[in-house]
Design an enzyme around this catalytic site. Sequence first.
Site, PDB file in Angstrom:
ATOM      1  N   HIS A 261      55.734 -14.275  -0.500  1.00 35.03           N
ATOM      2  CA  HIS A 261      56.751 -14.764  -1.435  1.00 35.03           C
ATOM      3  C   HIS A 261      56.766 -16.283  -1.401  1.00 35.03           C
ATOM      4  O   HIS A 261      56.587 -16.886  -0.346  1.00 35.03           O
ATOM      5  CB  HIS A 261      58.143 -14.227  -1.070  1.00 35.03           C
ATOM      6  CG  HIS A 261      59.074 -14.263  -2.222  1.00 35.03           C
ATOM      7  ND1 HIS A 261      59.795 -15.385  -2.550  1.00 35.03           N
ATOM      8  CD2 HIS A 261      59.363 -13.332  -3.159  1.00 35.03           C
ATOM      9  CE1 HIS A 261      60.498 -15.131  -3.639  1.00 35.03           C
ATOM     10  NE2 HIS A 261      60.253 -13.903  -4.031  1.00 35.03           N
ATOM     11  N   ASP A 312      59.098  -5.561  -4.133  1.00 39.72           N
ATOM     12  CA  ASP A 312      58.231  -4.672  -4.925  1.00 39.72           C
ATOM     13  C   ASP A 312      57.543  -3.618  -4.065  1.00 39.72           C
ATOM     14  O   ASP A 312      57.218  -2.528  -4.538  1.00 39.72           O
ATOM     15  CB  ASP A 312      57.179  -5.489  -5.686  1.00 39.72           C
ATOM     16  CG  ASP A 312      57.828  -6.422  -6.686  1.00 39.72           C
ATOM     17  OD1 ASP A 312      58.757  -5.975  -7.368  1.00 39.72           O
ATOM     18  OD2 ASP A 312      57.432  -7.592  -6.756  1.00 39.72           O
TER      19      ASP A 312
END
Length: 381
Positions: A261, A312
Site C-alpha cells: 500500500h 482487497d
Amino acid sequence: MLIMSSDVRKGLEGVVVDETAIAKTDIHSLTYRGYPVQELAQHCSFEEVAYLIWNGDLPTTEQLEEFTQEEIEQREISEQLISVIRSFPHTAHPMDTLRTAVSHLGMEALDVMDNSPTANRNKAVRLLAQIPTIAAADYRYRQGLERIPPSAELSFSANFFNMCFGQIPSQEVLDCFEVAFILYAEHGFNSSTFTARIVASTLSDMYSAVTAAIGSLKGSLHGGANAGVMRMLLEIGKPELAQSWVDSALAAKRKIMGFGHRVYKRGDPRVPIMHAAHNEMARSSGDHQWLDIQEIVTRTMWERRRMYPNIDYEAGPTYYLMGFDIAIFGPLFVMSRMVGLTAHFTEQMAFNRMIRPISSYVGPTQRALTDRTKSRALNVL
Ligand code: COA
C-alpha cells in the site's frame, strides 16, 4: 523556471496537493469525519456512514429515515438505459459497461451542468441509488437472465442482493456485505478519487468525474485488485501449492495482488475487520479453502518481502463466498466508493483551484526548423 529531474515525485508519492475534511489516512489508521473506520463498521449501517461522509455528522433517526427514503426513491433507471445495458456485448469488461452506463445517466440528467451544492447533492444520491441497479442488471444480462427491478421495501444491501440473485441472504451475510461497503466507502486522495477531483477542478460535472474515476478504478493496481486476489486464489487452488506459487510469482517479478500500500506502511487498518467478515462468511458457508490458502500466502509474503496484505486481499474471497462472481467485484468497489467520490467532487467544487501540475522535460533540447521553404502568410508581431 528551472525544473530538475530530482524535483520529480514519481507517482506523486508524498506530495500534499490539497486539504480535505472528509477522511484521514495515516500510516496505520483511517478515520471518516473523525470516526475510526473500524468503529463505524462495527456499529453503523452503510446508509448512516454515507450520510456521515456527505454531511459531516452521523444522522439522527429522523435524518436517517429521510435520507434512506430519498435513496430508495431514486433507485430505478430509465427504460432507455435498460435497453442500452441489454445491448452491451456480453464479452465487455463489467467496468466498461458501468462506465458507459454512468455516462448515459449524465446525458439523461437535466441538471448535469448545475454545480450548485443542492444539484450536486441530488446527483450524488441518484448515483448512489442507481449504480447498484445498473450493476445488477448487467450482472444478470450477462448470464442470460432477466433483470430484477429495485424494491422500495428493502435496505440498500438487501435490495442489491435481491436484484442480483432474486433472494435476500441471511442477516450474517448482509452484515458482512455492509462491513465491506463501509470499509470501502471513502479513502482520501486515492487514484480514482483524485481523478474525480481533477475533473471537478475544471468545473466539469459529477457524471464526467465519476465516469473518469471508474476508468481509474478499473486498473489492477487499484479497484481491480480484489478480482486479482480471487483469480490468484483460484489459480493456486490448494494450500500445499501456495508457497511455491508465491515464490515463482516473486521470482518472475510479478506483483502479488492484495499486498502492499502506498500509505499504510505498517499494515492496512481495514484488514482485521475485513478478515473477521471473511471468517464469518467461511463459517456460515462451511468453505474454508480460501482462508487456508491465504494463511500460507500471507506467511510467505511476510517471510520473503515483509509485506502486509491490504483490504482487497480479504474482500475478494469474502465477496466470492457471498455468491458473487469475479466479474462484479469491480462494480462492487464502485458502488461503495460512490460515497467518497461524490463527497470529494463536492469538496473540490467548494474550494476549487484548477489542478494542473508541471513536469520535468527530458526530450530533445530546443532546435530550429531549418529545412522548410514554405511558410504561412501570417503577420506575427
Ligand atoms: N507484490 C510484490 N512486490 C510488491 C508488491 C506486491 N503486491 N507491492 C509492492 N511491491 C514491491 C515493488 O515491486 C517494489 O519493489 P522494488 O523496490 O524492488 O522495485 C516495492 O515493493 C515498492 O513498490 P511500489 O510499486 O513502488 O509501491 P507503490 O507505493 O507505488 O505501490 C501498490 C503501491 C498498492 C500499487 C503496490 O503495492 C501494488 O501494486 N500492490 C498490488 C496491487 C494491490 O493490491 N492494489 C490494491 C491497493 S489497496
